[in-house]
Write an enzyme that holds these catalytic residues in place. Sequence first.
Site, PDB file in Angstrom:
ATOM      1  CB  CYS A   3     -65.936  99.402  11.776  1.00 25.55           C
ATOM      2  SG  CYS A   3     -66.520  99.395  10.085  1.00 25.55           S
ATOM      3  CB  THR A  92     -77.661  97.881   8.273  1.00 25.77           C
ATOM      4  OG1 THR A  92     -76.985  97.159   7.245  1.00 25.77           O
ATOM      5  CG2 THR A  92     -79.153  97.972   7.945  1.00 25.77           C
ATOM      6  CG  HIS A  97     -71.512  99.293   2.231  1.00 25.18           C
ATOM      7  ND1 HIS A  97     -71.608  99.954   3.430  1.00 25.18           N
ATOM      8  CD2 HIS A  97     -72.750  98.839   1.953  1.00 25.18           C
ATOM      9  CE1 HIS A  97     -72.859  99.898   3.861  1.00 25.18           C
ATOM     10  NE2 HIS A  97     -73.572  99.242   2.987  1.00 25.18           N
ATOM     11  CG  HIS A  99     -75.360  97.515  -1.661  1.00 23.24           C
ATOM     12  ND1 HIS A  99     -75.708  96.366  -0.986  1.00 23.24           N
ATOM     13  CD2 HIS A  99     -75.394  98.512  -0.745  1.00 23.24           C
ATOM     14  CE1 HIS A  99     -75.952  96.655   0.292  1.00 23.24           C
ATOM     15  NE2 HIS A  99     -75.772  97.957   0.467  1.00 23.24           N
TER      16      HIS A  99
HETATM   17  P1  5GP Z   1     -76.391  98.512   4.021  1.00 23.37           P
HETATM   18  O1  5GP Z   1     -77.743  98.055   4.493  1.00 23.37           O
HETATM   19  O2  5GP Z   1     -75.604  99.152   5.152  1.00 23.37           O
HETATM   20  O3  5GP Z   1     -76.418  99.359   2.786  1.00 23.37           O
HETATM   21  O4  5GP Z   1     -75.634  97.194   3.568  1.00 23.37           O
HETATM   22  C1  5GP Z   1     -74.937  96.367   4.428  1.00 23.37           C
HETATM   23  C2  5GP Z   1     -74.785  95.047   3.716  1.00 23.37           C
HETATM   24  O5  5GP Z   1     -73.755  94.326   4.339  1.00 23.37           O
HETATM   25  C3  5GP Z   1     -76.049  94.176   3.773  1.00 23.37           C
HETATM   26  O6  5GP Z   1     -76.480  93.900   2.439  1.00 23.37           O
HETATM   27  C4  5GP Z   1     -75.583  92.929   4.513  1.00 23.37           C
HETATM   28  O7  5GP Z   1     -76.152  91.752   3.985  1.00 23.37           O
HETATM   29  C5  5GP Z   1     -74.081  92.977   4.321  1.00 23.37           C
HETATM   30  N1  5GP Z   1     -73.321  92.377   5.410  1.00 23.37           N
HETATM   31  C6  5GP Z   1     -73.442  92.674   6.735  1.00 23.37           C
HETATM   32  N2  5GP Z   1     -72.571  91.953   7.458  1.00 23.37           N
HETATM   33  C7  5GP Z   1     -71.884  91.178   6.576  1.00 23.37           C
HETATM   34  C8  5GP Z   1     -70.842  90.214   6.744  1.00 23.37           C
HETATM   35  O8  5GP Z   1     -70.370  89.914   7.837  1.00 23.37           O
HETATM   36  N3  5GP Z   1     -70.373  89.617   5.607  1.00 23.37           N
HETATM   37  C9  5GP Z   1     -70.872  89.933   4.370  1.00 23.37           C
HETATM   38  N4  5GP Z   1     -70.354  89.276   3.315  1.00 23.37           N
HETATM   39  N5  5GP Z   1     -71.848  90.845   4.185  1.00 23.37           N
HETATM   40  C10 5GP Z   1     -72.360  91.457   5.280  1.00 23.37           C
HETATM   41 ZN    ZN Z   2     -64.893 100.596   9.125  1.00 19.62          ZN
END
Ligand code: 5GP
Ligand code: ZN
Length: 111
Positions: A3, A92, A97, A99
Amino acid sequence: MSCIFCKIAGGEIPVAKLYEDEDVVAFRDLNPQAPLHFLVIPRKHLAGPAAITAEDERLTGKVLRVGAEVARKEGRSDFRFVVNNGPQAGQTVFHFHLHVLAGRDLTWPPG
Ligand code: 5GP
Ligand code: ZN
């Protein structure tokens, strides 16, 4: 552990940290969608909001508190919290998490 957010919490992948303690880490999103866009994660792996159990209530509540406190420290009084669950909702990374987005007009409803 494969992860990516567990690796970030463990310090294996460098990120721009805004806050961390024994329970949570806040760091800037790699692909920011607003002038201020950071994520707050629990160190504990939870796949997403649907995985929250009663024993995680305090921890997930702390994620919200830290999100608001870091936004304030970054000079923002107006901000949006987003938590995605499942691919159709835009998730993704399958580690819970929050935001936190701020610094521009945000439309409602979200797209
Ligand atoms: P989701 O789409 O799952 O709600 O949000 C995942 C977020 O994680 C995305 O906004 C993406 O830009 C961020 N993200 C993914 N991988 C990394 C990483 O390695 N470092 C950072 N700082 N953000 C990440
Ligand atoms: Zn995890």
